[in-house]
Scaffold this motif. Structure first.
Motif, PDB file in Angstrom:
ATOM      1  N   GLY A 105      -7.353  69.184  10.089  1.00 36.27           N
ATOM      2  CA  GLY A 105      -6.802  70.147  10.936  1.00 36.27           C
ATOM      3  C   GLY A 105      -7.862  71.240  11.209  1.00 36.27           C
ATOM      4  N   LEU A 106      -7.362  72.449  11.765  1.00 40.48           N
ATOM      5  CA  LEU A 106      -8.194  73.248  12.540  1.00 40.48           C
ATOM      6  C   LEU A 106      -8.579  74.497  11.395  1.00 40.48           C
ATOM      7  N   VAL A 107      -9.753  74.835  11.289  1.00 29.04           N
ATOM      8  CA  VAL A 107     -10.071  75.947  10.247  1.00 29.04           C
ATOM      9  C   VAL A 107     -11.223  76.846  10.950  1.00 29.04           C
TER      10      VAL A 107
ATOM     11  N   GLY B 148     -16.279  79.575   7.927  1.00 28.74           N
ATOM     12  CA  GLY B 148     -16.099  79.969   6.809  1.00 28.74           C
ATOM     13  C   GLY B 148     -14.952  80.013   5.814  1.00 28.74           C
ATOM     14  N   GLY B 149     -14.031  79.270   6.604  1.00 30.19           N
ATOM     15  CA  GLY B 149     -12.804  78.657   5.733  1.00 30.19           C
ATOM     16  C   GLY B 149     -13.030  77.487   4.963  1.00 30.19           C
ATOM     17  N   SER B 150     -11.541  77.105   4.359  1.00 24.88           N
ATOM     18  CA  SER B 150     -11.666  76.008   3.324  1.00 24.88           C
ATOM     19  C   SER B 150     -10.782  74.917   3.799  1.00 24.88           C
TER      20      SER B 150
ATOM     21  N   THR C 100     -17.503  69.976  11.869  1.00 18.88           N
ATOM     22  CA  THR C 100     -16.158  69.167  12.800  1.00 18.88           C
ATOM     23  C   THR C 100     -16.670  67.722  13.076  1.00 18.88           C
ATOM     24  N   ALA C 101     -15.574  66.741  12.516  1.00 22.03           N
ATOM     25  CA  ALA C 101     -15.866  65.486  12.596  1.00 22.03           C
ATOM     26  C   ALA C 101     -14.479  64.697  12.428  1.00 22.03           C
ATOM     27  N   VAL C 102     -14.391  63.390  12.254  1.00 24.96           N
ATOM     28  CA  VAL C 102     -13.296  62.648  11.880  1.00 24.96           C
ATOM     29  C   VAL C 102     -13.608  62.196  10.401  1.00 24.96           C
ATOM     30  N   TYR C 103     -12.947  62.651   9.538  1.00 30.54           N
ATOM     31  CA  TYR C 103     -13.128  62.296   8.052  1.00 30.54           C
ATOM     32  C   TYR C 103     -12.553  61.054   7.840  1.00 30.54           C
TER      33      TYR C 103
ATOM     34  N   THR D  62      -9.107  61.232   9.663  1.00 26.81           N
ATOM     35  CA  THR D  62      -8.373  62.632   9.743  1.00 26.81           C
ATOM     36  C   THR D  62      -9.306  63.759  10.597  1.00 26.81           C
ATOM     37  N   GLN D  63      -8.790  64.278  11.674  1.00 25.87           N
ATOM     38  CA  GLN D  63      -9.777  65.129  12.305  1.00 25.87           C
ATOM     39  C   GLN D  63      -9.753  66.382  11.576  1.00 25.87           C
ATOM     40  N   VAL D  64     -10.910  66.847  11.400  1.00 27.20           N
ATOM     41  CA  VAL D  64     -11.494  68.342  10.820  1.00 27.20           C
ATOM     42  C   VAL D  64     -12.126  69.080  12.099  1.00 27.20           C
TER      43      VAL D  64
END
Length: 118
Positions: free
Chosen positions: A10-12, A15-17, A90-93, A112-114
């Motif tokens: 998802g979108l973060v 500095g987030g997790s 940012t990438a597809v994991y 999954t998109q990050v």
């Protein structure tokens, strides 16, 4: 037929997790050696983290100290805890699992998109 399904992307904000999970199904044996890869369009897929059957972990330098890979062999599930995330993450994991029958990392998830962005 073995299936790996990733969840948790998802979108973060920077500095987030995020915590990714990858569950394997359709198998009659335990899968304990697993890995996480990531890919950005136009770049080669990168091995982010791996965990062996014995539990030894390894990470690409850029995520050391921020990401943690873990697994539950009984559930055929691998996790990737990602902290202090940066836009460069940012990438597809995708998760990858070792087939204990062949010894090769035969099994892949769909990805999954990050996205790390403010």
């Amino acid at each position: 037929q073995v299936q790996l399904v990733e969840t948790g992307g998802g979108l973060v904000q920077p500095g987030g997790s995020l915590r990714l999970s990858c569950a394997a199904s359709g198998i009659g044996f335990s899968i304990c050696a697993m890995a996480w890869y990531r890919q950005v369009p136009g770049k080669e897929r990168e091995l982010v983290a791996g965990i062996t059957t014995g539990g030894t972990t390894d990470y690409v330098d850029s995520v050391k100290g921020r990401f943690t890979i873990s697994r539950d062999c009984a559930k055929n599930t691998v996790y990737l805890q990602m902290n202090t995330m940066q836009p460069e993450d940012t990438a597809v994991y995708s998760c990858n699992a070792r087939n204990p029958i062949t010894g090769r990392y035969d099994f892949w998830g769909q990805g999954t998109q990050v996205t790390v962005s403010s």
